[in-house]
Write a protein that holds these residues in place. Structure first.
Motif, PDB file in Angstrom:
ATOM      1  N   UNK A 145       0.860  -1.183   0.000  1.00 16.55           N
ATOM      2  CA  UNK A 145       0.000   0.000   0.000  1.00 16.55           C
ATOM      3  C   UNK A 145       0.892   1.227   0.000  1.00 16.55           C
ATOM      4  N   UNK A 146       0.753   2.063  -1.012  1.00 15.32           N
ATOM      5  CA  UNK A 146       1.577   3.267  -1.083  1.00 15.32           C
ATOM      6  C   UNK A 146       0.670   4.491  -1.186  1.00 15.32           C
ATOM      7  N   UNK A 147       0.833   5.418  -0.226  1.00 13.08           N
ATOM      8  CA  UNK A 147       0.065   6.660  -0.264  1.00 13.08           C
ATOM      9  C   UNK A 147       1.048   7.775  -0.594  1.00 13.08           C
ATOM     10  N   UNK A 148       0.790   8.515  -1.653  1.00 17.40           N
ATOM     11  CA  UNK A 148       1.678   9.620  -2.008  1.00 17.40           C
ATOM     12  C   UNK A 148       1.036  10.923  -1.561  1.00 17.40           C
ATOM     13  N   UNK A 149       1.752  11.684  -0.699  1.00 18.67           N
ATOM     14  CA  UNK A 149       1.221  12.938  -0.161  1.00 18.67           C
ATOM     15  C   UNK A 149       0.894  12.757   1.313  1.00 18.67           C
ATOM     16  N   UNK A 150       1.575  13.458   2.176  1.00 17.08           N
ATOM     17  CA  UNK A 150       1.392  13.231   3.612  1.00 17.08           C
ATOM     18  C   UNK A 150       0.586  14.305   4.288  1.00 17.08           C
ATOM     19  N   UNK A 151      -0.667  14.506   3.847  1.00 13.03           N
ATOM     20  CA  UNK A 151      -1.542  15.485   4.506  1.00 13.03           C
ATOM     21  C   UNK A 151      -2.722  14.796   5.162  1.00 13.03           C
ATOM     22  N   UNK A 152      -3.831  15.520   5.241  1.00 16.87           N
ATOM     23  CA  UNK A 152      -5.027  15.021   5.915  1.00 16.87           C
ATOM     24  C   UNK A 152      -5.586  13.753   5.262  1.00 16.87           C
ATOM     25  N   UNK A 153      -5.741  13.775   3.944  1.00 12.01           N
ATOM     26  CA  UNK A 153      -6.348  12.623   3.269  1.00 12.01           C
ATOM     27  C   UNK A 153      -5.469  11.385   3.446  1.00 12.01           C
ATOM     28  N   UNK A 154      -4.149  11.578   3.347  1.00 11.04           N
ATOM     29  CA  UNK A 154      -3.214  10.460   3.515  1.00 11.04           C
ATOM     30  C   UNK A 154      -3.334   9.882   4.930  1.00 11.04           C
ATOM     31  N   UNK A 155      -3.344  10.773   5.912  1.00  7.42           N
ATOM     32  CA  UNK A 155      -3.405  10.333   7.300  1.00  7.42           C
ATOM     33  C   UNK A 155      -4.696   9.556   7.568  1.00  7.42           C
ATOM     34  N   UNK A 197      -8.159  15.210  -5.639  1.00  7.87           N
ATOM     35  CA  UNK A 197      -9.160  14.332  -6.257  1.00  7.87           C
ATOM     36  C   UNK A 197     -10.382  15.111  -6.714  1.00  7.87           C
ATOM     37  N   UNK A 198     -11.005  14.635  -7.782  1.00  7.23           N
ATOM     38  CA  UNK A 198     -12.313  15.162  -8.196  1.00  7.23           C
ATOM     39  C   UNK A 198     -13.286  13.993  -8.036  1.00  7.23           C
ATOM     40  N   UNK A 199     -13.799  13.828  -6.808  1.00  7.23           N
ATOM     41  CA  UNK A 199     -14.751  12.743  -6.528  1.00  7.23           C
ATOM     42  C   UNK A 199     -16.043  12.982  -7.312  1.00  7.23           C
ATOM     43  N   UNK A 232      -2.215   2.132  -4.919  1.00 13.70           N
ATOM     44  CA  UNK A 232      -1.606   3.469  -4.833  1.00 13.70           C
ATOM     45  C   UNK A 232      -2.693   4.509  -4.584  1.00 13.70           C
ATOM     46  N   UNK A 233      -2.456   5.400  -3.629  1.00 13.21           N
ATOM     47  CA  UNK A 233      -3.395   6.501  -3.388  1.00 13.21           C
ATOM     48  C   UNK A 233      -2.705   7.822  -3.712  1.00 13.21           C
ATOM     49  N   UNK A 234      -3.300   8.600  -4.597  1.00  9.96           N
ATOM     50  CA  UNK A 234      -2.787   9.943  -4.901  1.00  9.96           C
ATOM     51  C   UNK A 234      -3.455  10.910  -3.930  1.00  9.96           C
ATOM     52  N   UNK A 235      -2.694  11.407  -2.983  1.00 12.38           N
ATOM     53  CA  UNK A 235      -3.250  12.326  -1.970  1.00 12.38           C
ATOM     54  C   UNK A 235      -2.286  13.489  -1.792  1.00 12.38           C
TER      55      UNK A 235
END
Ligand SMILES: Cc1cc2nc3c(=O)[nH]c(=O)nc-3n(C[C@H](O)[C@H](O)[C@H](O)COP(=O)(O)OP(=O)(O)OC[C@H]3O[C@@H](n4cnc5c(N)ncnc54)[C@H](O)[C@@H]3O)c2cc1C
Length: 385
Positions: free
Chosen positions: A1-11, A272-274, A100-103
């Motif tokens: 599991x890889x999350x790119x971007x360490x802000x609110x959504x990533x956390x 993201x554009x949900x 992969x999560x783009x955050x």
């Protein structure tokens, strides 16, 4: 599991995964040198004097070890090779993934005319906020381009330490008039009453200075001296690292579970554009509650759980000790009615379309929020007005 971007959504995504029993390897690549932290305080309490040591971290360092979340901080992702299931980093290394999560959030819009000058900044990061607080503390004359929430919050923080401040806005009203004339006029009265110079329907026509901006002339003929200039004219998704992936870099379109068009690639937060089932289109939101819920939604999808309902569009702002809470889609309204007293900072503004509530602004009445949320919850379902 890889999350790119360490802000609110990533956390939120990492926390929800671990809480939901995800046992695989979990890594977060974070472009900044800090552990994930909260941004709303950056334009509010962190600009107050004495906030020097404050650090709005979501979790203590030990949390990451205890939950086996590996943080790779201070390095940015530079490219996605989807076929190889690999993300390349700016330091030349690469990380493989199954999911992969783009955050990666957003970056502030800039104005190219101001690029050469040393005393021009934007506000997105903790470092930006700290630099700004120092300048305000020194009583520097601040000119802010943009009367959106961030521009107005910084103006209020500047007046709280008696720093002279002017705000220049192209639109006729603050916040682009989205909240209607009554609430916009209240904001104007508050800021002017506190000593902020506000200029609407105008823009910069001339810049004086060498290495630094010394003064600006506006199209309305007003000339403003400048010690520091803050550009606060909105944000754009920070997605250059996806430019060769085939995904749009103007915001990754996703379904309600955060799935992008690429298998095993998800997106959440300001990047993201949900899909918005009410508006029947993908929408960039750029606010806290959406980023938090979307981070959790992606985790639920990966855990194989049912998607949660779409978040209600919402945000809050603090100015001069007044909390403004907003719910819904005010832009859809054809009428605004105020219940309570605007100048007493005690009211609910109801935004209706053909008599149906589509949004609300709440000031001084926090107990009204749950009921209004309830009444607006239909906006998170697939019904259109
Ligand atoms: C000053 C300020 C005040 C705000 N106030 C409010 C408010 O009052 N109410 C409200 O609702 N919302 C507010 N917001 C908005 C809210 O904070 C955001 O919606 C939220 O932070 C979005 O979370 P995110 O995780 O998508 O992005 P972010 O929090 O921006 O996190 C993204 C992270 O990814 C990193 N990153 C970017 N590119 C890369 C890359 N290529 N590789 C690795 N890492 C990368 C960034 O450095 C950043 O650390 C405010 C925002 C700011 C800046």
């Amino acid at each position: 599991m890889l999350i790119v971007g360490g802000g609110l959504a990533a956390q939120r995504c990492a926390e929800t995964l671990r809480r939901g029993g995800f046992e695989g390897r979990l890594r977060i690549v974070c472009g900044e040198q800090y552990r994930p932290y909260d941004r709303p305080p950056l334009s509010k309490e962190l600009l107050a004097p004495g906030a020097d040591e404050a650090f709005p971290l979501f979790r203590p360092a030990a949390w990451y070890g205890e939950h086996a979340v590996e943080l790779i901080a201070g390095v940015r992702a530079s490219e996605l090779d989807h076929e190889a299931r690999r993300v390349e980093l700016a330091d030349g290394s690469a990380l493989h993934f199954d999911h992969l999560v783009a955050a990666t959030g957003a970056r502030p819009r800039t104005l190219p005319d101001f690029a050469p000058y040393a005393n021009v900044s934007t506000l997105r990061t903790l470092d930006d906020s700290r630099r700004l607080r120092e300048l305000l503390g020194e009583g520097r004359r601040l000119v802010i381009i943009g009367a959106g929430f961030i521009g107005l919050e910084v103006a209020a923080a500047a007046r709280a330490v008696d720093a002279p401040v002017a705000v220049v806005e192209l639109a006729r009203q603050p916040l682009n008039g989205v909240l209607g004339a009554e609430v916009s006029d209240l904001l104007v009265r508050l800021h002017r009453g506190a000593g902020v110079e506000l200029f609407f329907e105008t823009e910069v026509s001339e810049i004086d200075g060498g290495e630094r901006v010394e003064a600006l002339t506006l199209t309305n003929g007003v000339r403003l001296d400048v010690d520091h200039l803050l550009v606060a004219i909105g944000i754009v998704p920070d997605l250059a690292w996806l430019s060769s992936s085939g995904l749009p870099t103007s915001g990754v379109p996703t379904d309600l579970g955060g799935r992008s068009a690429l298998p095993d690639v998800y997106a959440a937060g300001d990047a993201a554009a949900f899909y918005d089932p009410f508006l029947e289109r993908h929408a960039l939101i750029g606010h806290w509650e959406a980023a938090s819920r979307q981070g959790a939604a992606v985790a639920r999808t990966i855990l194989g759980e049912d998607p949660a309902p779409a978040p209600l569009s919402s945000f809050w702002s603090d100015q001069y000790g007044m909390r403004i809470q907003y719910l819904g889609h005010a832009a859809l309204a054809d009428e605004v009615t105020i219940e309570g007293e605007l100048d007493a900072r005690d009211f609910v503004a109801h935004y209706t379309r053909a008599g149906q509530l589509v949004a609300a602004v709440i000031v001084g009445r926090p107990r009204a929020v749950p009921e209004l949320r309830d009444r607006l919850s239909y906006l998170t379902e697939g019904m259109s007005v």
